[in-house]
Design a protein around this motif. Sequence first.
Motif, mmCIF file in Angstrom:
data_model
loop_
_atom_site.group_PDB
_atom_site.id
_atom_site.type_symbol
_atom_site.label_atom_id
_atom_site.label_comp_id
_atom_site.label_asym_id
_atom_site.label_seq_id
_atom_site.Cartn_x
_atom_site.Cartn_y
_atom_site.Cartn_z
ATOM 1 N N PHE A 19 0.854 -1.180 0.000
ATOM 2 C CA PHE A 19 0.000 0.000 0.000
ATOM 3 C C PHE A 19 0.892 1.232 0.000
ATOM 4 N N LYS A 32 -7.080 -7.213 3.521
ATOM 5 C CA LYS A 32 -7.345 -6.259 2.436
ATOM 6 C C LYS A 32 -8.188 -5.057 2.867
ATOM 7 N N GLU A 90 -6.882 -1.205 2.708
ATOM 8 C CA GLU A 90 -7.599 -0.207 1.899
ATOM 9 C C GLU A 90 -7.830 1.097 2.656
ATOM 10 N N ASP A 129 -4.302 2.821 2.171
ATOM 11 C CA ASP A 129 -3.788 3.051 0.827
ATOM 12 C C ASP A 129 -4.164 4.439 0.318
#
Length: 118
Positions: free
Chosen positions: A9, A60, A64, A67
């Motif tokens: 990320f 994930k 996110e 990121d």
Amino acid sequence: MILYKQFTFDSAHFLSRVPDGHKCKAIHGHTYHLTVYAEGDVKEQEGWVFDFGDMTSVVKPIIETLDHAMLNNIEGLENPTAELLAVWLWKKIKPELPALSKIELKETPTSGVIYEGD
């Protein structure tokens, strides 16, 4: 057996607690490389410890949130050093992935931390 899965990320941050003049006091970014390790026994039925997809489904959504974000604006990351980010990640991942045994977080290709929990 130890399994691992890698994630990346990109995030920006600054370290407000370092001395004036330190290069990390200014806003800058990194492409972080996160490796998540989990331990367990191979299940006879499936022939695996668990599905790698299960690791992804846990990690994930957490990644996110980081990121392309300013880490300093994320609750609990007001001073986002690699060390404190690793602890933050651990606290988010461990409840959802009890088999978690350690995480490795690289800030650059040559610098990072390994965290094995409290």
